[in-house]
Design an enzyme around this catalytic site. Structure first.
Site, PDB file in Angstrom:
ATOM      1  N   ASP A 280      72.566  34.587  81.845  1.00 45.76           N
ATOM      2  CA  ASP A 280      72.986  34.610  80.442  1.00 45.76           C
ATOM      3  C   ASP A 280      72.209  33.564  79.641  1.00 45.76           C
ATOM      4  OD1 ASP A 280      74.940  35.302  78.294  1.00 45.76           O
ATOM      5  OD2 ASP A 280      75.519  33.211  78.562  1.00 45.76           O
ATOM      6  N   GLU A 327      68.469  37.428  80.296  1.00 41.25           N
ATOM      7  CA  GLU A 327      69.045  37.824  78.998  1.00 41.25           C
ATOM      8  C   GLU A 327      68.269  37.061  77.924  1.00 41.25           C
ATOM      9  OE1 GLU A 327      71.024  37.395  75.518  1.00 41.25           O
ATOM     10  OE2 GLU A 327      72.042  36.021  76.885  1.00 41.25           O
ATOM     11  N   ASP A 380      78.992  42.008  74.398  1.00 41.17           N
ATOM     12  CA  ASP A 380      79.201  41.271  73.146  1.00 41.17           C
ATOM     13  C   ASP A 380      79.013  42.159  71.913  1.00 41.17           C
ATOM     14  OD1 ASP A 380      79.834  38.758  74.181  1.00 41.17           O
ATOM     15  OD2 ASP A 380      77.740  38.177  74.363  1.00 41.17           O
TER      16      ASP A 380
END
Length: 481
Positions: A280, A327, A380
């Site tokens: 992430d 990411e 998200d």
């Protein structure tokens, strides 16, 4: 270039928490095995999940009390019943068929139920092997959780000293042992059915965590053990005041001085849990945005450099077969691109970001390499159905030109087709998009909104013959089977 070991494959994004369950939240029980069967029947290769870490205040798996431990809520109670650690009556007391996850109810009931199971548990050779294997993180976690409970779950800066009994530690050993055994059985079943598990490793840790409590030297803290700066991202079109995440900033100088040993341990733990790791906020390893601790918005932060190349050189030396998805979203600068090229990790392409310009880099016709992973949306983002319904006139025109004109599929499935027909080595589709759910039905998280997230849970009957046929057909049509 890091290779997954396969090319032009596809998978589905579904958090463990969102699996159907009669006990309030998805778990490592029957529904997880049924989902693996579903993946196999629809010619999928990968199951992507969200972090398996415990959740705390705010319920986000990205703000966990431990980056090494597993979420006790994912331990399947029916399996504990089969192990004769719970009675039928005790199992039934935990029934909760709510349509969404109620974390308050889980907090008030689940640990007590696990304590009942622990009272009937007999330690064996397998248990002791787990203790030895997990020694590098387990004892610190258990001590932290005992102190948490004795201090009425206050933040660790306010902890009072209490005597810690062996039995209190052993309860948390037991919880993590059961988590480990149940999860490893799922991994084994997935591999038997040729399904690869993609996990998720948050870049930052929570301030109120064992990670900071036992490693204060690796974070920028003041004399009272509060952060001098916290993580976030700057203002943009989606967040006019930026996003203030609140995580403490790493003391990269100290981490580097210690040869990144703490990060090596983190990767070791994630490799134990997953086949492929999605990192992430990968851009934070090239440069990070830090905000003064007492600021109430992220408007006045600054950018600082990170030693990403040095870190990943050490990581790849320690784990030469490491498989990663970076990411690489957000504010991308040349140093991020350079780090991605240095590691060889595939980045992410989100199709919901692909129609705001005629030659946007996320458009599949713009991909210069197959070394990427394409998504319709992320955990998200909006569900694609709601995203389509809310498009501006100009963006919808581009969507129709780039997407609808190239397939007989319409709306959500047209975007899915665009993802699967791209040159990317891997495409991942959120289950909500295959089900054509709206935000009201299926959105997982809305960034910058602290409450009401992470509660999405599937109905028991989500798998239908029609759904299986649609997914299998589009997978075969795009040669990703």
């Amino acid at each position: 270039m890091k290779n997954f070991g396969f090319k032009h494959k596809t998978g589905i994004l579904l958090p463990i928490s969102s699996l159907p369950s009669n006990y309030g939240i998805g778990s490592f029980g029957k529904s997880a095995y049924e989902f693996i069967d579903f993946l196999k029947e629809t010619n999928q290769t990968c199951w992507q999940i969200l972090p398996l870490n415990p959740t705390s205040y705010g319920d986000s798996p990205y703000q966990s009390p431990s980056q090494f431990a597993g979420n006790p809520y994912f331990i399947d109670l029916e399996l504990l019943y089969e192990d004769k650690l719970l009675t039928k009556e005790e199992l039934d007391m935990n029934i909760n068929k709510s349509k969404s996850i109620d974390y308050g109810w889980l907090f008030s009931t689940r640990i007590n139920t696990l304590k009942i199971a622990f009272s009937r548990f007999s330690q064996d050779e397998d248990y002791y092997k787990f203790l030895i294997k997990s020694d590098y993180w387990l004892n610190d976690y258990a001590k932290f959780m005992v102190l948490k409970e004795k201090n009425n779950y206050d933040i660790w800066q306010y902890f009072s000293n209490f005597e810690i009994l062996d039995e209190e530690l052993e309860f948390w050993y037991f919880v993590q042992y059961k988590f480990d055994r149940q999860w490893n059985n799922i991994l084994e079943y997935a591999h038997k059915n040729n399904i690869v598990i993609i996990g998720d490793m948050p870049i930052y840790v929570a301030l109120d965590s064992v990670d900071v409590y036992t490693n204060k030297e690796y974070f920028l803290l003041d004399d009272a053990n509060y952060p001098t700066m916290v993580a976030g991202c700057p203002p943009d079109a989606f967040s006019p005041k930026g996003q203030l995440w609140g995580n403490p900033i790493y003391n990269w100088d100290k981490l580097k001085e210690d040869n990144f040993s703490w990060w090596i341990k983190r990767f070791k733990r994630n490799i134990e849990l997953y086949d492929i790791i999605r990192i992430d906020h990968f851009r934070g390893f090239a440069g990070y945005y830090a905000v003064p601790y007492n600021d109430t918005t992220a408007e006045f932060g600054k950018w600082y450099a990170s030693p990403g190349k040095e870190l990943f050189k050490k990581v790849n030396e320690a784990f030469p077969n490491l498989r990663v998805i970076a990411e690489d979203l957000g504010y991308i600068t040349p140093d991020v691109i350079e780090l991605l090229e240095f590691t060889g990790y595939p980045g992410m392409k989100i199709l919901q970001f692909a129609f705001y310009d005629d030659d946007a880099p996320f458009l599949p016709r713009m991909y210069e390499s197959s070394n990427c992973v394409v998504y319709t949306g992320s955990h998200d983002a909006d569900c694609t159905l709601s995203w389509i319904n809310n498009l501006s006139f100009e963006t919808k025109e581009r969507f129709e030109k780039e997407c609808l004109s190239k397939t007989s599929y319409t709306d959500v499935y047209a975007l899915i087709y665009l993802a699967l027909s791209s040159i990317s080595n891997l495409s991942i589709i959120p289950i909500q998009d295959y089900l054509c759910l709206s935000n009201e039905e299926g959105r997982i998280n809305t960034p910058s909104i602290a409450y009401g997230n992470w509660t999405f849970k599937l109905d028991d009957n989500y798998i239908t013959t029609s759904l299986k046929e649609k997914i299998k057909n589009i997978t075969l049509l795009t040669s990703r089977a």
